[in-house]
Motif scaffolding. Structure first.
Motif, PDB file in Angstrom:
ATOM      1  N   ILE A 150       8.069  22.114  -2.459  1.00  0.00           N
ATOM      2  CA  ILE A 150       8.188  20.661  -2.339  1.00  0.00           C
ATOM      3  C   ILE A 150       7.719  20.267  -0.942  1.00  0.00           C
ATOM      4  O   ILE A 150       8.269  20.731   0.068  1.00  0.00           O
ATOM      5  N   LEU A 151       6.727  19.402  -0.880  1.00  0.00           N
ATOM      6  CA  LEU A 151       6.102  19.012   0.376  1.00  0.00           C
ATOM      7  C   LEU A 151       6.374  17.527   0.607  1.00  0.00           C
ATOM      8  O   LEU A 151       5.606  16.666   0.178  1.00  0.00           O
ATOM      9  N   PRO A 152       7.482  17.182   1.279  1.00  0.00           N
ATOM     10  CA  PRO A 152       7.824  15.771   1.449  1.00  0.00           C
ATOM     11  C   PRO A 152       6.879  15.060   2.413  1.00  0.00           C
ATOM     12  O   PRO A 152       6.394  15.643   3.377  1.00  0.00           O
ATOM     13  N   PHE A 153       6.636  13.796   2.128  1.00  0.00           N
ATOM     14  CA  PHE A 153       5.885  12.952   3.049  1.00  0.00           C
ATOM     15  C   PHE A 153       6.432  11.534   2.948  1.00  0.00           C
ATOM     16  O   PHE A 153       7.039  11.163   1.948  1.00  0.00           O
ATOM     17  N   SER A 154       6.218  10.744   4.017  1.00  0.00           N
ATOM     18  CA  SER A 154       6.767   9.395   4.073  1.00  0.00           C
ATOM     19  C   SER A 154       5.652   8.362   4.093  1.00  0.00           C
ATOM     20  O   SER A 154       4.979   8.196   5.119  1.00  0.00           O
ATOM     21  N   PRO A 155       5.467   7.648   2.984  1.00  0.00           N
ATOM     22  CA  PRO A 155       4.502   6.547   3.018  1.00  0.00           C
ATOM     23  C   PRO A 155       4.854   5.483   4.060  1.00  0.00           C
ATOM     24  O   PRO A 155       3.961   4.915   4.684  1.00  0.00           O
ATOM     25  N   LEU A 156       6.162   5.226   4.257  1.00  0.00           N
ATOM     26  CA  LEU A 156       6.556   4.210   5.239  1.00  0.00           C
ATOM     27  C   LEU A 156       6.186   4.623   6.657  1.00  0.00           C
ATOM     28  O   LEU A 156       5.968   3.762   7.525  1.00  0.00           O
ATOM     29  N   ALA A 157       6.123   5.930   6.920  1.00  0.00           N
ATOM     30  CA  ALA A 157       5.685   6.418   8.230  1.00  0.00           C
ATOM     31  C   ALA A 157       4.168   6.615   8.273  1.00  0.00           C
ATOM     32  O   ALA A 157       3.651   7.192   9.230  1.00  0.00           O
ATOM     33  N   ARG A 208       4.635  -3.043   4.627  1.00  0.00           N
ATOM     34  CA  ARG A 208       4.372  -1.793   5.355  1.00  0.00           C
ATOM     35  C   ARG A 208       3.555  -0.830   4.505  1.00  0.00           C
ATOM     36  O   ARG A 208       2.664  -0.145   5.000  1.00  0.00           O
ATOM     37  N   LEU A 209       3.853  -0.768   3.209  1.00  0.00           N
ATOM     38  CA  LEU A 209       3.092   0.123   2.340  1.00  0.00           C
ATOM     39  C   LEU A 209       1.634  -0.321   2.230  1.00  0.00           C
ATOM     40  O   LEU A 209       0.718   0.503   2.240  1.00  0.00           O
ATOM     41  N   ALA A 244      -0.289   0.812   5.307  1.00  0.00           N
ATOM     42  CA  ALA A 244      -0.238   2.247   5.642  1.00  0.00           C
ATOM     43  C   ALA A 244      -1.554   2.904   5.240  1.00  0.00           C
ATOM     44  O   ALA A 244      -1.678   3.529   4.178  1.00  0.00           O
ATOM     45  N   GLU A 245      -2.554   2.794   6.094  1.00  0.00           N
ATOM     46  CA  GLU A 245      -3.909   3.207   5.734  1.00  0.00           C
ATOM     47  C   GLU A 245      -4.043   4.712   5.549  1.00  0.00           C
ATOM     48  O   GLU A 245      -4.776   5.172   4.662  1.00  0.00           O
ATOM     49  N   THR A 246      -3.361   5.498   6.379  1.00  0.00           N
ATOM     50  CA  THR A 246      -3.459   6.956   6.252  1.00  0.00           C
ATOM     51  C   THR A 246      -2.864   7.419   4.926  1.00  0.00           C
ATOM     52  O   THR A 246      -3.445   8.246   4.214  1.00  0.00           O
ATOM     53  N   TYR A 247      -1.708   6.878   4.591  1.00  0.00           N
ATOM     54  CA  TYR A 247      -1.062   7.194   3.314  1.00  0.00           C
ATOM     55  C   TYR A 247      -1.957   6.823   2.145  1.00  0.00           C
ATOM     56  O   TYR A 247      -2.187   7.629   1.229  1.00  0.00           O
ATOM     57  N   LEU A 248      -2.484   5.594   2.152  1.00  0.00           N
ATOM     58  CA  LEU A 248      -3.289   5.124   1.034  1.00  0.00           C
ATOM     59  C   LEU A 248      -4.582   5.919   0.890  1.00  0.00           C
ATOM     60  O   LEU A 248      -4.974   6.283  -0.230  1.00  0.00           O
ATOM     61  N   ALA A 249      -5.230   6.231   2.010  1.00  0.00           N
ATOM     62  CA  ALA A 249      -6.478   6.999   1.946  1.00  0.00           C
ATOM     63  C   ALA A 249      -6.211   8.400   1.399  1.00  0.00           C
ATOM     64  O   ALA A 249      -6.981   8.907   0.567  1.00  0.00           O
TER      65      ALA A 249
END
Length: 437
Positions: A273-280, A304-305, A308-313
């Motif tokens: 399980i590799l958690p990541f935070s879209p809000l961050a 914020r979502l 969140a350009e890095t998350y979306l990309a």
């Protein structure tokens, strides 16, 4: 491994009686005595298990007699291995369930207690009544004579005189009083539209739980509670297998609703399980086989979502070649846009065409059974799934192919079919289990 620890179930005549406060205080009070306490939650609640985990300092799990087959219930029962006592919390009122099979109470907390062999402790709000509370308790005790009934905890008692009168009624009805809780306005947990706020959002959860435990120790007979617990039949089984080997899991205040038995099953089967935070603004791990966006509260963080350009990309890049799945809030975040309660439109990932609105609120609640039209992570087309849906959003547009044929607990069709486009799938229901014939 088998379930051998004695257990009991904390329930109530209805929601809003204070049973969650009692549950949290009892879990911590027993743990403070040096006991290893295993918490469970009856039914499909997404939020309470995290509070139970914090109070008992041990992972909590749902047991759901409507959605889960016996093998899964057995696998979850094995989570109590090594515990000294099991304490489960009911959902809604004790006998409240669905009408599937033409029966009243299917999937109810009473059915869970019967199935697991746990006596019921009924939390009764005695505000505005005294001896009359005994009539309520007697009705619950005798409604199903097969259900083991341990006694009652009287909540929100106004005075010593009030307590004496309420106890007189219980004595006449032959019902054991296991505790009497004085009325206190500070013993409440913060709430929002899906019930309690999330445990991770509580401003000082540890202090609150410690306070509940002290309150329970002062006003509840813990020795009688422990003596009332009973061991149910031994069960074994398995937890669900993982849908992929390396799973990037969104995990923050916007995405937090994942059933503990799923994550535990995935980990125990060797999945990473590799958690990541879209809000961050964190992208999912680029080496992941699957990205999974759970439900939660994306509508509270839509701005914020959207930014969140890095998350979306990273999410869009992953979807080009590998699967992405979203549940409820995660499904909304995969869509084209989300309109918040103020009417502001926020662009989401655009991996699906879904447009949802909280400005036009519509209440969706209930069990869901689905037959997949197309594969989704972990399941092939034709698989039959069971889950639960709870949100207030309205679909404004859902142009993609429907992922599944979806019905309520009785099989009546519902319009929230989920969507599939390329490698991306989404559902409004939170997956609980695959249905086994």
């Amino acid at each position: 491994m088998t379930q051998t620890a004695p257990g009991l179930l904390i329930s109530a005549p209805s929601s809003g009686t204070g049973k969650t406060t009692v549950m949290l205080g009892l879990l911590r009070a027993l743990a403070d005595e040096g006991l290893t306490v295993q918490p469970f939650k009856s039914g499909p609640d997404y939020i309470d298990p995290a509070f139970h985990h914090a109070a008992a300092r041990r992972e909590a799990f749902n047991i759901d007699t409507w959605a889960m087959h016996e093998g899964l219930i057995g696998g979850i029962s094995e989570r109590a291995d090594g515990a000294d006592i099991i304490v489960a919390e009911g959902s809604m009122g004790l006998f409240d369930g669905v009408a599937t099979r033409g029966e009243s109470g299917f999937g109810s907390s009473a059915e869970t207690a019967l199935h697991m062999g746990w006596p019921v402790v009924l939390v009764i709000d005695v505000g505005g009544q005294a001896q009359s509370a005994a009539a309520t308790a007697l009705g619950f005790k005798t409604y199903n004579p097969d259900l083991p009934f341990a006694g009652v905890i009287l909540n929100r008692c106004a005075s010593p005189r009030h307590e004496r009168l309420a106890r007189l009624g219980m004595d006449k009805a032959g019902i054991d009083v296991l505790g009497v809780l004085p009325r206190r306005g500070d013993l409440t947990l913060p709430e929002r539209h899906l019930g309690l706020i999330q445990a991770v959002e509580h401003p000082d959860l540890e202090t609150a739980i410690s306070g509940y435990a002290s309150f329970l120790r002062e006003n509840v007979d813990l020795a009688a509670i422990k003596a009332a617990a009973r061991s149910g039949p031994a069960r074994t089984g398995t937890l669900p297998p993982p849908p992929a080997q390396r799973i990037a899991l969104a995990r923050d205040a916007a995405f937090s609703f994942t059933y503990p038995h799923l994550l535990t099953g995935w980990r125990e089967a060797g999945a990473e399980i590799l958690p990541f935070s879209p809000l961050a603004d964190e992208a999912p791990d680029p080496t992941a086989d699957l990205v999974w966006l759970p439900g939660g509260y994306p509508e509270l963080h839509a701005g914020r979502l959207a930014a969140a350009e890095t998350y979306l990309a990273g999410l869009r890049k992953h979807a080009e070649t590998r699967p992405v799945h979203g549940e409820c809030g995660g499904y909304m975040a995969l869509g084209q846009a989300l309109i918040d309660k103020d009417g502001s439109r926020h662009q989401m990932a655009g991996l699906l065409g879904l447009v949802t609105s909280y400005d036009k609120r519509k209440f969706h609640l209930g069990y869901r059974q689905a037959t997949l039209n197309a594969p989704m992570p972990g399941f092939g087309a034709g698989a039959r799934l069971r889950g639960h849906e709870f949100h207030y959003s309205t679909i404004l547009d859902e142009p993609d192919a429907p992922l599944a044929q979806v019905g309520d607990a009785d099989g009546n069709p519902v319009p929230e079919t989920g969507s599939v486009r390329g490698n991306v799938t989404g559902t409004f229901f939170h997956l609980i289990a695959e249905a086994i014939a």
